[in-house]
Design an enzyme around this catalytic site. Structure first.
Site, PDB file in Angstrom:
ATOM      1  N   TYR A   1      -1.321  -0.133  10.494  1.00 56.72           N
ATOM      2  CA  TYR A   1      -1.622  -0.665   9.288  1.00 56.72           C
ATOM      3  C   TYR A   1      -0.344  -0.441   8.036  1.00 56.72           C
ATOM      4  O   TYR A   1       0.267  -1.482   7.685  1.00 56.72           O
ATOM      5  CB  TYR A   1      -2.886  -0.132   8.715  1.00 56.72           C
ATOM      6  CG  TYR A   1      -2.978  -0.544   7.336  1.00 56.72           C
ATOM      7  CD1 TYR A   1      -2.699   0.345   5.974  1.00 56.72           C
ATOM      8  CD2 TYR A   1      -3.440  -1.649   6.916  1.00 56.72           C
ATOM      9  CE1 TYR A   1      -3.029  -0.093   4.877  1.00 56.72           C
ATOM     10  CE2 TYR A   1      -3.523  -2.234   5.481  1.00 56.72           C
ATOM     11  CZ  TYR A   1      -3.258  -1.357   4.589  1.00 56.72           C
ATOM     12  OH  TYR A   1      -3.436  -1.686   3.117  1.00 56.72           O
TER      13      TYR A   1
ATOM     14  N   LYS B   1       2.432  -3.633   6.295  1.00 53.97           N
ATOM     15  CA  LYS B   1       2.375  -3.727   4.886  1.00 53.97           C
ATOM     16  C   LYS B   1       4.058  -3.294   4.748  1.00 53.97           C
ATOM     17  O   LYS B   1       4.831  -4.417   3.958  1.00 53.97           O
ATOM     18  CB  LYS B   1       1.928  -2.460   3.951  1.00 53.97           C
ATOM     19  CG  LYS B   1       0.201  -2.703   3.910  1.00 53.97           C
ATOM     20  CD  LYS B   1      -0.056  -4.055   3.415  1.00 53.97           C
ATOM     21  CE  LYS B   1      -1.423  -4.312   3.584  1.00 53.97           C
ATOM     22  NZ  LYS B   1      -1.812  -5.802   2.713  1.00 53.97           N
TER      23      LYS B   1
ATOM     24  N   SER C   1       0.874  -1.233   0.174  1.00 51.38           N
ATOM     25  CA  SER C   1      -0.071  -0.177  -0.079  1.00 51.38           C
ATOM     26  C   SER C   1       0.707   1.285   0.151  1.00 51.38           C
ATOM     27  O   SER C   1       1.917   1.075   0.631  1.00 51.38           O
ATOM     28  CB  SER C   1      -0.887   0.042   1.320  1.00 51.38           C
ATOM     29  OG  SER C   1      -1.520   1.359   1.395  1.00 51.38           O
TER      30      SER C   1
END
Ligand code: WQD
Length: 331
Positions: free
Chosen positions: A148, A152, A124
């Site tokens: 988050y 990644k 991402s």
């Protein structure tokens, strides 16, 4: 030989499954349906006219993976299965590290053990920091600002290390802002809970399921004061995964690619485009900035163009038309 798609009933996963099928590949879907509806599987089967094998389970469960690899001849993997809410990851960091990194570790172990030759990882643009200069390239500084985003970036590093020490090769795809749906209207973004993302909320307003949109911040140093993002059609993203599966990245064992359009759109510009597509203005009100948001983010996709032969071809208008087509087929 088949390609295992974890999270294959989810938003980008389901579109990638259809694109892989259209490219002539055999696919096995693994999904725990925590953020995907089972109707997506029916839609995928309708679009591909194939009764694709679907395994229900957690991609981070070694026993589930053993059953999948034991029951199917798998030579490649596309790994989507992950929790993906920035805000939720701030509230539940340990849960995010446990689920998102647990699945990467278990999947990497299984892939190495089973002689998988290529793993494509759903990464991402949130791995980039807000201080990075624009447009963002794959060499831009990576300073995630949420758990988050950290999962990644750490996932990329785990897979790069696994690839360096085995016959596995890994391709990491850093998406910008996925929007849109398959033109059939049969698959699209169908989150289990309340969406946090801009376009699904705009569609809720259009469908009468939300009173109005709150615009988070009107005081950014942008052309109209609202934040800028690089919105990319989910069909373009899906095609990028097909290209990544076959990409020759030698002599590298792993490689990162940005998948975006290379152009930025403000929230107000997107609202105006949505009004044109929907045929009526979307009701909105200005609100304060959302914590954790960056002012602007858009991609430099030169590397994907030059090395994968990939570029986004679908316009913002097509993204919104296709997104709305799915939304009102699925009230
Ligand atoms: C876009 C813009 C908001 C909602 C997130 C994840 C990212 C990726 C895509 C997984 C921002 C504004 C939003 C609203 C608004 N997901 N907005 N009102 O935050 O850029 O990226 O989704 O990989 O990881 O971080 O997307 O759609 O939430 O926001 O004004 O009700 O719309 O402030 O400027 P974001 P988004």
């Amino acid at each position: 030989m088949a390609t295992l798609v974890t999270g294959g009933a989810g938003y980008i996963g389901s579109h990638t499954v259809v694109a892989l099928h259209d490219a002539g590949r055999e696919v096995v879907i693994l999904d725990d349906f925590s953020n995907a509806s089972r109707r997506a599987v029916d839609s995928i089967r309708g679009l591909t006219h194939r009764d694709l094998p679907v395994v229900e389970g957690d991609a981070g469960d070694a026993d589930v993976l053993a059953a999948v690899f034991g029951g199917h001849r798998i030579d490649s993997v596309v790994h989507f299965a992950a929790r993906k809410s920035v805000a939720e990851s701030v509230r539940d960091p340990v849960g995010y590290y446990r689920s998102n990194l647990g699945s990467v570790v278990e999947l990497a172990a299984a892939a190495v053990e089973r002689g998988v030759r290529r793993l494509v990882f759903s990464s991402s643009a949130t791995v980039y920091g807000s201080a990075s200069s624009l447009p963002l390239t794959e060499e831009s500084e990576t300073v995630p600002e949420s758990p988050y985003g950290e999962t990644k970036l750490m996932g990329e590093r785990i897979l790069a290390d696994a690839a360096a020490a085995s016959d596995l090769t890994a391709v990491m795809l850093r998406y910008f802002n996925p929007v849109g749906a398959h033109p059939s209207g049969l698959i699209g973004e169908d989150p289990s809970g309340e969406p946090e993302n801009l376009v699904p909320r705009i569609m809720q307003v259009a469908a009468g399921r939300r009173d109005r949109l709150e615009v988070f911040g009107a005081d950014y140093a942008t052309v109209d004061g609202t934040a800028v993002r690089d919105y990319v059609h989910v069909m373009d993203l899906a095609e990028g995964h097909v290209a990544a599966l076959d990409a020759d990245i030698a002599p590298a064992r792993s490689r990162v690619y940005n998948l975006g359009t290379g152009s930025g759109t403000t929230v107000l510009q997107l609202l105006a485009a949505a009004g044109e597509v929907l045929g009526s203005s979307v009701l909105y009100e200005m609100a304060g900035r959302r914590p954790g948001d960056v002012e602007a983010s858009w991609a430099d996709c030169t590397r994907a163009r030059d090395e994968l032969g990939w570029r986004a071809t679908r316009s913002l208008h097509e993204m919104l038309t296709d997104h709305w087509n799915f939304t009102h087929h699925h009230p």
